[in-house]
Design an enzyme around this catalytic site. Sequence first.
Site, short mmCIF file in Angstrom:
data_model
loop_
_atom_site.label_atom_id
_atom_site.label_comp_id
_atom_site.label_asym_id
_atom_site.label_seq_id
_atom_site.Cartn_x
_atom_site.Cartn_y
_atom_site.Cartn_z
N ASP A 138 0.66 -1.59 0.16
CA ASP A 138 0.16 0.08 0.16
C ASP A 138 0.76 1.07 -0.13
OD1 ASP A 138 -2.13 1.15 -0.30
OD2 ASP A 138 -2.72 1.50 1.77
N GLU A 208 -10.46 3.97 3.75
CA GLU A 208 -9.29 5.00 2.75
C GLU A 208 -10.10 4.19 1.20
OE1 GLU A 208 -5.35 3.99 3.93
OE2 GLU A 208 -5.61 5.11 5.35
N GLU A 210 -9.29 4.22 -2.51
CA GLU A 210 -8.05 4.11 -2.54
C GLU A 210 -8.47 3.08 -4.31
OE1 GLU A 210 -4.72 2.53 -0.83
OE2 GLU A 210 -5.25 2.76 0.72
N ASP A 242 -9.06 0.44 1.88
CA ASP A 242 -8.33 0.00 3.12
C ASP A 242 -8.32 0.17 4.21
OD1 ASP A 242 -5.77 -0.51 3.79
OD2 ASP A 242 -5.06 1.55 4.06
N ARG A 246 -8.16 3.40 13.32
CA ARG A 246 -6.74 4.71 14.08
C ARG A 246 -6.43 4.64 15.54
NH1 ARG A 246 -6.21 5.57 8.88
NH2 ARG A 246 -7.71 6.46 7.61
N GLN A 249 -3.81 2.62 14.70
CA GLN A 249 -3.22 2.67 14.30
C GLN A 249 -2.12 4.06 15.11
OE1 GLN A 249 -4.74 4.65 10.89
NE2 GLN A 249 -2.35 4.99 9.77
N LYS A 262 -4.37 -2.09 10.14
CA LYS A 262 -4.73 -1.87 8.50
C LYS A 262 -4.92 -3.64 7.93
CE LYS A 262 -3.36 2.28 7.28
NZ LYS A 262 -4.57 3.10 6.67
N GLU A 383 -9.63 12.15 7.25
CA GLU A 383 -9.16 13.40 6.97
C GLU A 383 -11.05 14.39 6.99
OE1 GLU A 383 -7.35 14.33 3.38
OE2 GLU A 383 -6.81 12.24 3.65
CA CA Z 1 -4.01 3.14 3.21
#
Ligand code: CA
Length: 438
Positions: A138, A208, A210, A242, A246, A249, A262, A383
């Site tokens: 990734d 996520e 992607e 993905d 959080r 993480q 992840k 975000e």
């Molecule tokens: Ca990612």
Amino acid sequence: MSGLNETHDPALRSWVESANGATTDFPIQNLPFGVISPNGVEDDRIAVAIGDSVLDLRACFRAGLLDGLAGDKSHAVFEARTLNGLMAQQPDVWSALRLCLSRGLREGATQQARLSPHLLAMNDIALKLPSRIGDFTDFYCSIEHATNGGKMSRPDNPLMPNFTSLPVGYNGRASSIVVSEVGIVRPRGQFSKDGKIVFGPTEMLDFELEVGAFIGAGNPQFRAIPLSEAPEHFFGICLLNDWSSRDVQSWEYQPLGPFLSKGFATTISGWVITQEALAPFRVPARPRDKEHGEALEYLRDANNDARGGLGLRLEVRLHSENMRQNAQPPEVITATGFDSMFWTIPQMITHHSSNGCPMRPGDLLGSGTVSQYGEKAQGCLSEITWRGTNPIQLENGETRAYLLDGDEVVMTGYCTAPGARRIGLGVCSGRVLASLPK
Ligand code: CA
């Protein structure tokens, strides 16, 4: 990278009527490959999507309709249970197969009567993972995403100095990749809560948005793939979610990067859009600002500058349990574009192999979260809600900082360009399920 040819002609129509509708993702100009199981119980085999149908390529091969297309590799390509055999071929084989399918599926094709018995309704098949994914990497290629993420932890110095020098990435967990519609059990993990480190179901589950890129023919170990040859090693793309915890993480990532936050699940869409189908939608790579200087020589070439980017629009919809119960449609929470990525797919391939790392057919590269500046143009909740401090207000009155059990995340994407038929990527969806009992 392939140029335009008769398979891209926007005027082409198919004898499969549903492929001619204005909103289908799979007109005859697309012809994406996937792996299907008829009725969800029969053997997996490779197939191509056309409108709301799929053509069983193994059955076509057995009926003698694909003779000579992959030479002495034909058996390995068409009798396989995954697309690895096709991905391992050179672009001229991919191109010959695409041309054969385009000609056979066109309105007025003489092969209609011989191909139509091998057509199945999309509703009557189960879509499987397209390839046996040996390795998953990734990346982190959106400068807007990297800047926003950095601002939350380092307001004065958001972008790390390596970002503009190389496509940052980490080795992911191929075993946890699932195809669209597989349920995602909320993972447990270790994180900080109320000043203590605890272990339990993540409280900050995120998606996520992607783009995934499948590797075609690989490279021998210790032999890098130059940027000029990287497009030959790139089979096609899919949508990729993905999933990320959080809270886990932010506790685990230093100093080696993300791990269990992840590696519990990554969802991909099942149809692989080939690089040839994407040819009309190639755009210049994002120009670098003066302050970023030039990329190092191995990550720079004129073809990449001119055609390395992709004019792909991406959307994320949220469908909550509450919306489903009230028969409300999913709500769009993100709409963004892949054309502004700082690094291109060929640059990811070249950088990945630059130390001699062998890439193999069917390996998957994630682009990193696709974000742009502007309202609702970011590819993850962290975000959009600024780490949960500014929750999304949904139209039905619900709010979201992070995902709740029952939330379904639905990703879609499509390409348009003047003089080209619109093509879509299909769907990448997954529903969050409650954490399992301890
Ligand atoms: Ca990612």
